[in-house]
Motif scaffolding. Structure first.
Motif, mmCIF file in Angstrom:
data_model
loop_
_atom_site.group_PDB
_atom_site.id
_atom_site.type_symbol
_atom_site.label_atom_id
_atom_site.label_comp_id
_atom_site.label_asym_id
_atom_site.label_seq_id
_atom_site.Cartn_x
_atom_site.Cartn_y
_atom_site.Cartn_z
ATOM 1 N N PRO A 45 1.373 2.084 -4.207
ATOM 2 C CA PRO A 45 0.178 1.614 -4.919
ATOM 3 C C PRO A 45 0.339 1.538 -6.428
ATOM 4 O O PRO A 45 -0.366 0.773 -7.088
ATOM 5 C CB PRO A 45 -0.895 2.633 -4.510
ATOM 6 N N GLU A 96 -1.832 -4.118 -8.706
ATOM 7 C CA GLU A 96 -2.855 -4.644 -7.793
ATOM 8 C C GLU A 96 -2.257 -5.743 -6.925
ATOM 9 O O GLU A 96 -1.762 -6.751 -7.434
ATOM 10 C CB GLU A 96 -4.035 -5.189 -8.587
ATOM 11 N N LYS A 107 -2.440 -8.721 -4.071
ATOM 12 C CA LYS A 107 -3.315 -9.744 -3.490
ATOM 13 C C LYS A 107 -2.541 -10.483 -2.408
ATOM 14 O O LYS A 107 -1.507 -11.099 -2.681
ATOM 15 C CB LYS A 107 -3.783 -10.722 -4.563
ATOM 16 N N ASN A 128 0.786 -6.303 -12.633
ATOM 17 C CA ASN A 128 0.933 -5.055 -13.357
ATOM 18 C C ASN A 128 1.068 -5.388 -14.833
ATOM 19 O O ASN A 128 2.074 -5.967 -15.256
ATOM 20 C CB ASN A 128 2.170 -4.282 -12.872
ATOM 21 N N ILE A 178 1.658 -9.207 -6.881
ATOM 22 C CA ILE A 178 1.305 -7.909 -7.435
ATOM 23 C C ILE A 178 1.231 -8.047 -8.949
ATOM 24 O O ILE A 178 2.207 -8.457 -9.593
ATOM 25 C CB ILE A 178 2.325 -6.823 -7.053
ATOM 26 N N SER A 204 0.820 -1.218 0.000
ATOM 27 C CA SER A 204 0.000 0.000 0.000
ATOM 28 C C SER A 204 0.852 1.267 0.000
ATOM 29 O O SER A 204 0.378 2.341 -0.383
ATOM 30 C CB SER A 204 -0.936 0.006 1.211
#
Length: 273
Positions: free
Chosen positions: A48, A52, A54, A71, A69, A45
């Motif tokens: 960012p 995304e 998970k 991308n 992550i 976080s």
């Protein structure tokens, strides 16, 4: 020390490779990707724009957490190990049993130089060993003392990190530095030794890089490091006092905006090699 010696010793006492990954990371070896980002404390976080994230596992008893992550067409692994060389070592050693090929180590660093300011980006050209965990992987002889030894990143990863950091930081007018790091076992007690650390020709300080570089080399995994300056002992801007709102906003910008661009660019260059 040879990495196979570490693993064979675990097998000798009944552990399998999956046991080692499961205990150290809380995931199977197949869940770790070729590109890995590892951090003592930051969660995804903080960055960012990496993609995304998970969460795959959170090993509460060890303080270790692992994310995937995504991308674009890339999936990276992100590992948060917890602070300090011993804890970092526990999260790093299992990677030698996975398909991991490249690691970018990210985190905070304290400045020992009035010209290296809060929020600036630092790339360590080496780290001087000031931790005890390194002794366990440096030699089979525990009496062999590696305190004060210089430990280096992978040269190719380091060169790519320097070139991409220079390009991106120049675009955003962000200051960056190639620095000489000292890896300490303590934050509180290190202040009594700052003069001695300066005499070792170090101008930044943190806790994990020496053991990180040494372990990655043992596992034949390419590693580089990128740091954000969190404090400056010399200018009396510590972790608990003295830092301005402007300095902290600058640091927040470089972490959220600049770090992800550098990380993705370095991984892209290695993909092309």
């Amino acid at each position: 020390m040879d990495y196979t010696k570490i693993i064979s010793s675990l097998r000798k006492f009944g552990s399998t490779e999956q046991d080692i990954c499961g205990h150290g990371l809380g995931v199977t070896s197949e869940q770790i990707n070729e590109d890995v980002i590892i951090a003592p404390w930051w969660k995804p976080s903080v960055l960012p724009k990496l993609g995304e994230a998970k969460l795959l596992t959170n090993v509460a008893k060890l303080g270790i957490a692992v994310w995937n992550i995504e991308n674009a067409d890339r999936v990276m692994t992100y590992i948060r190990t917890g602070l300090g060389a011993p804890q970092f070592l526990e999260g790093l050693l299992p990677l030698g049993l996975t398909k991991c090929k490249r690691v970018i180590f990210i985190g905070s660093v304290g400045s020992l130089d009035p010209n290296i300011n809060i929020g600036d980006i630092v790339i360590p050209e080496y780290s001087v060993c000031g931790d005890g965990a390194s002794r366990y992987i440096a030699s089979e002889d525990l009496s062999h003392d590696v305190f004060g030894e210089k430990v280096y990143p992978n040269l190719s990863m380091f060169d790519d990190t320097v070139s991409e950091t220079k390009r991106i930081c120049n675009e955003y007018d962000v200051k960056w530095h190639i620095a000489k790091n000292f890896s300490s076992d303590t934050i509180t007690a290190e202040f009594a030794h700052i003069d001695a650390i300066l005499r070792m020709d170090c101008n930044v300080i943190e806790m994990e890089t020496a053991v990180a570089f040494r372990t990655a080399s043992l596992m034949n995994i390419a590693m580089t490091a990128i740091f954000s300056v969190s404090d400056n002992v010399i200018t009396k801007k510590s972790l608990v006092s003295g830092r301005s709102n402007e300095e902290m906003e600058y640091r927040e910008f470089t972490r959220r905006k600049i770090f992800p661009e550098i990380i993705l660019s370095v991984f892209n260059k290695k993909r092309e090699d």
